[in-house]
Design a protein around this motif. Structure first.
Motif, short mmCIF file in Angstrom:
data_model
loop_
_atom_site.label_atom_id
_atom_site.label_comp_id
_atom_site.label_asym_id
_atom_site.label_seq_id
_atom_site.Cartn_x
_atom_site.Cartn_y
_atom_site.Cartn_z
N PHE A 44 33.78 37.74 47.98
CA PHE A 44 33.32 37.44 49.59
C PHE A 44 33.34 36.05 49.85
CE2 PHE A 44 31.96 38.70 53.75
CZ PHE A 44 31.02 37.91 53.97
N GLU A 45 32.63 35.33 48.97
CA GLU A 45 32.43 34.21 49.53
C GLU A 45 33.62 32.79 49.43
OE1 GLU A 45 27.68 34.02 48.61
OE2 GLU A 45 28.97 32.76 47.56
N GLN A 46 34.56 33.33 48.39
CA GLN A 46 35.71 32.55 47.83
C GLN A 46 36.89 32.66 48.84
OE1 GLN A 46 33.76 33.96 45.78
NE2 GLN A 46 32.68 32.09 45.13
N VAL A 47 37.12 33.73 49.73
CA VAL A 47 38.46 34.00 49.93
C VAL A 47 38.36 34.13 51.67
CG1 VAL A 47 39.28 35.17 48.03
CG2 VAL A 47 38.27 36.54 50.00
N PRO A 48 39.23 34.07 52.66
CA PRO A 48 39.28 34.35 53.69
C PRO A 48 38.56 35.67 54.33
CG PRO A 48 41.21 33.28 53.31
CD PRO A 48 40.62 33.85 51.96
N LEU A 49 38.27 35.84 55.26
CA LEU A 49 37.62 37.15 55.82
C LEU A 49 39.00 38.33 55.87
CD1 LEU A 49 35.06 36.40 58.62
CD2 LEU A 49 34.47 36.98 56.24
N MET A 50 40.05 37.70 56.06
CA MET A 50 40.87 38.91 56.13
C MET A 50 41.32 39.60 54.71
SD MET A 50 41.97 39.83 59.16
CE MET A 50 43.52 40.54 58.62
N LEU A 51 41.00 38.76 53.76
CA LEU A 51 41.44 39.21 52.55
C LEU A 51 40.15 39.86 51.96
CD1 LEU A 51 43.21 36.40 50.77
CD2 LEU A 51 44.18 38.49 51.61
N SER A 52 38.91 39.55 52.20
CA SER A 52 37.52 39.99 51.65
C SER A 52 37.10 41.12 52.44
CB SER A 52 36.56 38.82 51.48
OG SER A 52 36.09 38.41 52.88
N VAL A 53 37.43 41.17 53.64
CA VAL A 53 36.95 42.47 54.61
C VAL A 53 38.13 43.06 55.21
CG1 VAL A 53 35.71 43.01 56.55
CG2 VAL A 53 34.81 41.10 55.07
N GLY A 54 38.85 42.37 55.69
CA GLY A 54 40.09 43.35 56.60
C GLY A 54 40.92 43.88 55.58
N MET A 109 43.64 36.51 43.65
CA MET A 109 43.73 35.73 42.20
C MET A 109 44.10 34.22 42.56
SD MET A 109 45.51 37.87 39.30
CE MET A 109 44.51 39.24 38.26
N GLU A 110 44.66 33.95 43.62
CA GLU A 110 44.77 32.67 43.91
C GLU A 110 43.69 31.90 44.41
OE1 GLU A 110 48.82 33.23 42.99
OE2 GLU A 110 47.87 31.34 43.99
N TYR A 111 42.62 32.52 45.01
CA TYR A 111 41.43 31.83 45.25
C TYR A 111 40.34 31.73 44.37
CZ TYR A 111 43.33 32.34 49.93
OH TYR A 111 44.32 32.06 51.22
N ALA A 112 40.78 32.53 43.02
CA ALA A 112 39.57 32.99 42.11
C ALA A 112 39.15 31.80 41.08
CB ALA A 112 40.01 34.14 41.62
N ASN A 113 38.34 31.66 40.67
CA ASN A 113 37.92 30.96 39.13
C ASN A 113 38.32 31.94 37.95
OD1 ASN A 113 35.80 32.49 38.63
ND2 ASN A 113 34.61 31.14 39.70
N PRO A 114 38.61 31.30 36.62
CA PRO A 114 38.85 32.22 35.55
C PRO A 114 38.08 33.51 35.59
CG PRO A 114 39.24 29.94 34.89
CD PRO A 114 38.51 29.93 36.32
N THR A 115 36.50 33.31 35.61
CA THR A 115 35.78 34.41 35.72
C THR A 115 36.23 35.82 36.71
OG1 THR A 115 33.97 33.12 34.65
CG2 THR A 115 33.51 35.18 35.43
N GLN A 116 36.50 34.94 37.89
CA GLN A 116 36.56 35.94 39.20
C GLN A 116 38.03 36.84 38.72
OE1 GLN A 116 36.04 33.27 42.11
NE2 GLN A 116 33.93 34.38 42.60
N THR A 117 39.00 35.69 38.25
CA THR A 117 40.39 36.24 37.96
C THR A 117 40.36 37.58 36.88
OG1 THR A 117 41.22 34.14 38.32
CG2 THR A 117 42.51 35.72 36.96
N PHE A 118 39.59 37.45 35.87
CA PHE A 118 39.37 38.50 34.83
C PHE A 118 38.66 39.41 35.52
CE2 PHE A 118 38.43 40.74 31.40
CZ PHE A 118 36.99 41.16 31.35
N ALA A 119 37.68 39.24 36.53
CA ALA A 119 36.93 40.57 37.28
C ALA A 119 37.97 41.08 37.90
CB ALA A 119 35.85 40.12 38.07
#
Length: 650
Positions: A44-54, A109-119
């Motif tokens: 939620f905190e790393q990506v635009p709202l359209m990606l994390s909510v929409g 994944m383009e917005y994520a760090n390695p830990t989030q990419t794994f998740a």
């Protein structure tokens, strides 16, 4: 291209695929919605709202619409052409939604760090596996899920700069390869079973229709329409005419927690549940055998085999256990039961029908004793175990009446001062023959015989008398079993023993496990509050091994908690165990509770617990369970002028 979306096969196969998917696809879409929600929260905190909510809202709505469509079809019986159309639509939608979920994962994944990419990859891949399981009767749809849903993020992991993520991607490919093979194997087996069932049912229907009509009333259960105990007895009576190379496996099944459904929701719900169970057993067994209802919540299954086939028998038993462990939805309510199964095989385990039935019952008893919701094959040692248990029960009753049980005491030590703060009472059986029978063996016997309360009160009287000879500041800890919490008068009985011995209630500490709280929540809360009001101390025992520790600490007036030894014994070598112990101690501190660590067996563990702020410890490092004379000797060695080595001597 048209061939990809085609649904081929006989009308029977299409109907079977449709029936299976009708019950599994709503669960699949529920899984997709949950996965989308978790991914949205995680990013939620790393990506635009359209990606994390929409995006998750849109995908969730699409999944919800499809799920509702399948739910509405549950009561319908469509034509064969309609079923083919529904299955074809499922393949198309599986491809579209999988591509959408996989594409969304790639963008995240383009917005994520390695830990989030794994998740992200893990959520996508686990979701894909769950969807494949739900779609395994429709392999084309399941393969699209892997190719369009899981493959993009897997490829992204493989080409990442992080070797750890690339390794995970490679592992995903291996798992996907296995899944592809499993889908093909399952579908071939599915078709073979359907073809075999159709041919055999048609033949049996012609040959046995007249006999079934004549025997319906005498040999069938009225509620479930399954054959009854009489039918089973007659079937087993024919074992003596069985060809030498043939075999019969007998599975005896008891439902777990069925009584609670009857008690809480009434007999109508219980009857509905029994009918559903009967349907499940009939579907699972198919033409390989026959299911019976023996009465109450007890069922049986016979498997007629060309030769003893233990693997096939175990597969069926395992499937029954898994199916019964799943929730049953009846009239808008969900019921969780389970099933325990005992298995014996003729002629391997028994020479006649009576012995076969008795040994299946023995195996069933072992399955229940080992925790329920599982199956057990009869073993020769079980007969000896049953005989031994029967003898032990008789000797237990005799020695309980004659005072053959004694309390032993294990010290509880304040880690900072190394002073003994109290003792935990442990039951010991002092037998005339000198044979050692541990509490793990005789306590279950006491519970099954309804004598555990009498045993505990008997030992408590002796322990309270012993405790009056200790320092007035020392506590006496005793364990309370789930069976004892069924006694509404337990609190009054304990207070009566304290009054008789002249021991202040503040010196008694009751240790109650989370399993006991779950088993008898209403009685437990009433008894705990009653004793607490009288000054008795309360401890939550085996903390961390149950299901709702935090809730119990929040709503019940505990004074301290005991960390289970499983978190303590590996604290020196296992960083995870160390972190867990630290977290539990901090949690207890924030809740105003003191902590006792069980299983302290070395100086290293003692030092670590002391360093991380644990208040008290218990284990062989401080002393083994001893009689009253041994406890007094420990207290003598622990006098203020004794050295630390002397205090731990002996």
């Amino acid at each position: 291209m048209r061939r990809i979306w085609a649904i081929s096969g006989s009308p029977e196969l299409v109907a079977a695929q449709y029936r299976t998917l009708r019950s599994q696809i709503p669960m699949m879409y529920a899984l997709m919605i949950v996965d989308a929600a978790f991914l949205a929260v995680a990013t939620f905190e790393q990506v635009p709202l359209m990606l994390s909510v929409g995006a998750p809202i849109l995908l969730g709505l699409l999944a919800l619409v499809r799920a509702l469509m399948w739910v509405r079809r549950r009561g319908a019986c469509p034509a064969a052409t309609d079923m083919r159309r529904y299955l074809r639509g499922t393949v198309v939608v599986a491809a579209v939604l999988s591509a959408a979920f996989g594409g969304w994962g790639l963008v995240l994944m383009e917005y994520a760090n390695p830990t989030q990419t794994f998740a992200i990859a893990l959520y996508i891949f686990v979701g894909a596996i769950g969807c494949c399981y739900c779609l395994q009767t429709l392999p084309a749809a399941a393969r699209f899920v892997l190719l369009l849903g899981a493959a993009p993020v897997t490829i992204r992991l493989l080409f990442s700069q992080d070797w750890y993520l690339a390794g995970i991607g490679a592992n995903f490919i291996l798992v996907a390869t296995v899944l592809f093979r499993m889908l093909s194997s399952y579908h071939r087996g599915f078709i073979d079973v359907l073809n075999s069932r159709s041919e055999m049912l048609a033949e049996q229907a012609r040959a046995q229709s007249a006999e079934r009509r004549a025997q319906q009333l005498a040999y069938h259960d009225a509620l479930t329409e399954l054959p009854n105990r009489r039918a089973l007895s007659e079937h087993l009576a024919g074992l003596r005419f069985l060809a030498p190379e043939r075999a019969v496996a007998l599975l005896v099944l008891d439902l777990d927690h069925f009584k609670a459904v009857n008690d809480v929701h009434g007999h109508h719900a219980g009857d509905e549940l029994l009918q559903r169970v009967a349907d499940c057993l009939t579907d699972i067994v198919g033409d390989s055998g026959r299911a019976y209802r023996l009465g109450g919540d007890e069922f049986a299954i016979t498997l007629d085999q060309e030769r003893p086939d233990i693997d096939a028998t175990e597969r069926i038993a395992r499937r029954i256990v898994d199916v019964l462990a799943a929730p049953f939805w009846i009239d808008g309510l969900v019921h969780h039961i389970g099933g325990s199964i005992g298995i014996s095989v003729y002629p391997r385990d028994a020479p006649d029908s009576d012995t076969l039935m008795r040994r299946a019952d023995i195996a069933l008893y072992q399955a229940k004793a080992c925790g329920r919701s599982q199956y057990r094959l009869f073993e020769r040692a079980m007969d000896a175990a049953i005989v031994r248990r029967s003898v032990l029960e008789q000797e237990f009753r005799r020695d309980l009446a004659q005072g053959g049980f004694r309390p032993y005491y294990q010290p509880i030590v304040h880690l900072e001062s190394e002073a003994i703060t109290g003792f935990e009472m442990l039951a010991r059986w002092e037998r005339d023959d000198g044979v050692d029978v541990g509490p793990s063996e005789f306590i279950p016997i006491a519970e099954e015989c309804g004598l555990v309360g009498e045993l505990m009160l008997n030992l408590l009287e002796q322990a309270c008398a012993d405790a009056t000879a200790w320092d007035p500041g020392l506590t006496l800890s005793i364990n309370v079993s789930p069976t004892q919490l069924k006694d509404r008068w337990l609190g009054e009985k304990i207070l009566r023993v304290l009054t008789k011995a002249g021991l202040p209630p503040r010196r008694l500490k009751l240790e109650i496990t989370e399993n006991a709280l779950i088993a008898e929540p209403a009685h437990a809360k009433s008894i705990i509050e009653s004793l607490k009001n009288q000054g008795v101390l309360l401890a939550l025992d085996d903390f961390g091994t149950g299901y709702s520790s935090i809730q119990h600490l929040r709503i019940l007036p505990f004074d301290n908690l005991k960390i289970d030894r499983s978190f303590i014994t590996g604290i020196e070598q296992d960083p995870e165990a160390h972190r867990m112990a630290v977290s539990m101690i901090h949690l207890a501190f924030n809740l105003g509770l003191s902590v006792v660590a069980e299983g302290v067996e070395s100086a290293g563990v003692f030092a670590i617990l002391k360093e991380i702020g644990c208040a008290e410890g218990q284990g062989y490092f401080f002393g083994r369970p001893v009689s009253q004379s041994g406890a007094l000797a420990l207290l003598e060695r622990a006098r203020p002028d004794a050295t630390s080595e002397e205090r731990r001597a002996g």
